[in-house]
Design an enzyme around this catalytic site. Structure first.
Site, PDB file in Angstrom:
ATOM      1  N   HIS A 295       0.849   6.481   3.475  1.00  0.00           N
ATOM      2  CA  HIS A 295       1.679   6.088   2.220  1.00  0.00           C
ATOM      3  C   HIS A 295       1.751   7.203   1.158  1.00  0.00           C
ATOM      4  CE1 HIS A 295       3.346   3.879  -1.228  1.00  0.00           C
ATOM      5  NE2 HIS A 295       3.733   3.172  -0.169  1.00  0.00           N
TER       6      HIS A 295
ATOM      7  N   GLU B 242       9.830   6.571   3.998  1.00  0.00           N
ATOM      8  CA  GLU B 242      10.000   6.461   2.436  1.00  0.00           C
ATOM      9  C   GLU B 242      10.357   7.539   1.683  1.00  0.00           C
ATOM     10  OE1 GLU B 242       6.153   4.871   1.187  1.00  0.00           O
ATOM     11  OE2 GLU B 242       5.112   6.684   1.613  1.00  0.00           O
TER      12      GLU B 242
ATOM     13  N   LYS C 125       0.195  -3.363  -2.713  1.00  0.00           N
ATOM     14  CA  LYS C 125      -0.331  -2.140  -3.240  1.00  0.00           C
ATOM     15  C   LYS C 125      -1.837  -2.666  -3.924  1.00  0.00           C
ATOM     16  CE  LYS C 125       3.712   0.197  -3.180  1.00  0.00           C
ATOM     17  NZ  LYS C 125       4.652   1.198  -3.994  1.00  0.00           N
TER      18      LYS C 125
ATOM     19  N   ASN D 214       4.237  -4.485   0.883  1.00  0.00           N
ATOM     20  CA  ASN D 214       3.029  -3.685   0.488  1.00  0.00           C
ATOM     21  C   ASN D 214       2.675  -4.171  -1.011  1.00  0.00           C
ATOM     22  OD1 ASN D 214       1.166  -1.888   0.353  1.00  0.00           O
ATOM     23  ND2 ASN D 214       2.667  -0.254   0.034  1.00  0.00           N
TER      24      ASN D 214
ATOM     25  N   GLY E 165       9.612   2.861  -6.528  1.00  0.00           N
ATOM     26  CA  GLY E 165       9.636   2.140  -7.692  1.00  0.00           C
ATOM     27  C   GLY E 165      10.307   3.171  -8.920  1.00  0.00           C
TER      28      GLY E 165
ATOM     29  N   GLU F 210       1.646   7.446  -1.745  1.00  0.00           N
ATOM     30  CA  GLU F 210       0.549   7.219  -2.894  1.00  0.00           C
ATOM     31  C   GLU F 210      -0.927   7.680  -2.455  1.00  0.00           C
ATOM     32  OE1 GLU F 210       3.154   3.528  -4.633  1.00  0.00           O
ATOM     33  OE2 GLU F 210       1.223   3.070  -3.793  1.00  0.00           O
TER      34      GLU F 210
ATOM     35  N   SER G 210      12.555   1.191  -2.779  1.00  0.00           N
ATOM     36  CA  SER G 210      13.378   0.377  -3.582  1.00  0.00           C
ATOM     37  C   SER G 210      14.453  -0.616  -2.889  1.00  0.00           C
ATOM     38  CB  SER G 210      14.132   1.053  -4.797  1.00  0.00           C
ATOM     39  OG  SER G 210      13.021   1.664  -5.822  1.00  0.00           O
TER      40      SER G 210
END
Length: 250
Positions: free
Chosen positions: A94, A166, A11, A9, A172, A96, A212
Site C-alpha cells: 500500500h 491505486e 487502515k 481497508n 483520501g 502508505e 476515493s
C-alpha cells in the site's frame, strides 16, 4: 476465471469492539442478498482472529505482514501468524506503507513470497503519485513496481496475486481517476502482465481500483472491462457506505 472483489481497508481505524459491531452488521445486511462479487475486509492485526471467526460469507485480510518468517523482530507480525488467525488475504505494498515506512520493492518481494507460502492471497498495491501522473510516468511506475516485486514469481504463484491499482493522488483527497483513466491503466497493467506470463494469466488476473471509490462512482468504474472491483478506504468504515459499492456489481 477472473474474480470481482470489493475489499475494504480500514487502515488504523476501529477498536476491536467497533470492528466486531461492523462485521455483525455486515453479516446481517448481506444475509439473503444476492451479490456478484467477493467481499473482503482488511483490518488491523489485533482484530483478525475475532473477525475471521465472526464473518459470514466474506473474507478477512491483514493490512500488512513482516518480511521475515520469524525471529527477534519485536512488534512485527509474520505471514504465518496472519494465516493462523483464519484471515485469507493480506494487503501488501500500500502506498502508505511505501511512503511512511520505507517499504521497497525488494522488501515487498519478500513479503509476497512469505504470504504465498502460508496460503494467503496477496492484494498487491501499485500506483503513481501526482507528480508522476502529471509528467506522464504513470505507466512506467506501475510497470517497475510489478516487475521488481512480482516478476520473480513462478506462473503458478503469480496466478494467486490480486493487483490493486491505486493512484496515490486520489487516496483520501476526494480526487478520483475517471472511469476512462482507470480503464486505460488497468488495460495497460493487464497487457504488461501478459507480456511476462501470457494472455491467459493476464485475463484471469483480478485488478482492483483504489482511490476515493464510493457508492456514487463505483458502478461507472466497475463497468469498465479491466476494472474488477475496488480497494476501498474511507467508504469501507460504515456498512451503509460500503454496501452500495458491493451492489455496484448487481
Amino acid at each position: 476465471m477472473r474474480k470481482n472483489i470489493v475489499a475494504g481497508n480500514w487502515k488504523m481505524n476501529k477498536t476491536l469492539q467497533e470492528g466486531v459491531a461492523f462485521v455483525n452488521e455486515l453479516n446481517e445486511t448481506l444475509a439473503g442478498r444476492s451479490i456478484n462479487c467477493d467481499v473482503v475486509i482488511g483490518a488491523p492485526f489485533i482484530h483478525l482472529a475475532t473477525l475471521a471467526s465472526t464473518a459470514k460469507g466474506f473474507g478477512i485480510a491483514a493490512e500488512n505482514c513482516a518480511d521475515k518468517a520469524e525471529g527477534a523482530y519485536t512488534g512485527e507480525v509474520s505471514a504465518a501468524m496472519v494465516a493462523s488467525t483464519g484471515a485469507k488475504y493480506v494487503i501488501l505494498g500500500h502506498s502508505e506503507r511505501r511512503a511512511y515506512y520505507g517499504e521497497t520493492d525488494a522488501i515487498l518481494a519478500e513479503k509476497v513470497q512469505l504470504a504465498l507460502a502460508q496460503g494467503l492471497t496477496p492484494i498487491f498495491c501499485i500506483g503513481e503519485v501526482k507528480e508522476e501522473r502529471e509528467s506522464g510516468k504513470h505507466f512506467q511506475v506501475v510497470e517497475e513496481q510489478i516487475a521488481h516485486a512480482l516478476f520473480g514469481l513462478s506462473t503458478e504463484d503469480f496466478a494467486k496475486i490480486v493487483l490493486a491499482y491505486e493512484p496515490v493522488w486520489a487516496i483520501g483527497t476526494g480526487l478520483t481517476a475517471t472511469a476512462d483513466q482507470a480503464q486505460e491503466i488497468h488495460a495497460h497493467i493487464r497487457a504488461f502482465v501478459a507480456g511476462k506470463y501470457g494472455q491467459q494469466i493476464a485475463d484471469d488476473c483480478t485488478i482492483l481500483y483504489g482511490g476515493s471509490c464510493n457508492g456514487s462512482n463505483a458502478k461507472e468504474l466497475f463497468s469498465r472491462p479491466d476494472v474488477d472491483g475496488g480497494l476501498i478506504g474511507g467508504a469501507s468504515l460504515a456498512v451503509d457506505k460500503f454496501l452500495p459499492i458491493i451492489e455496484a456489481f448487481n
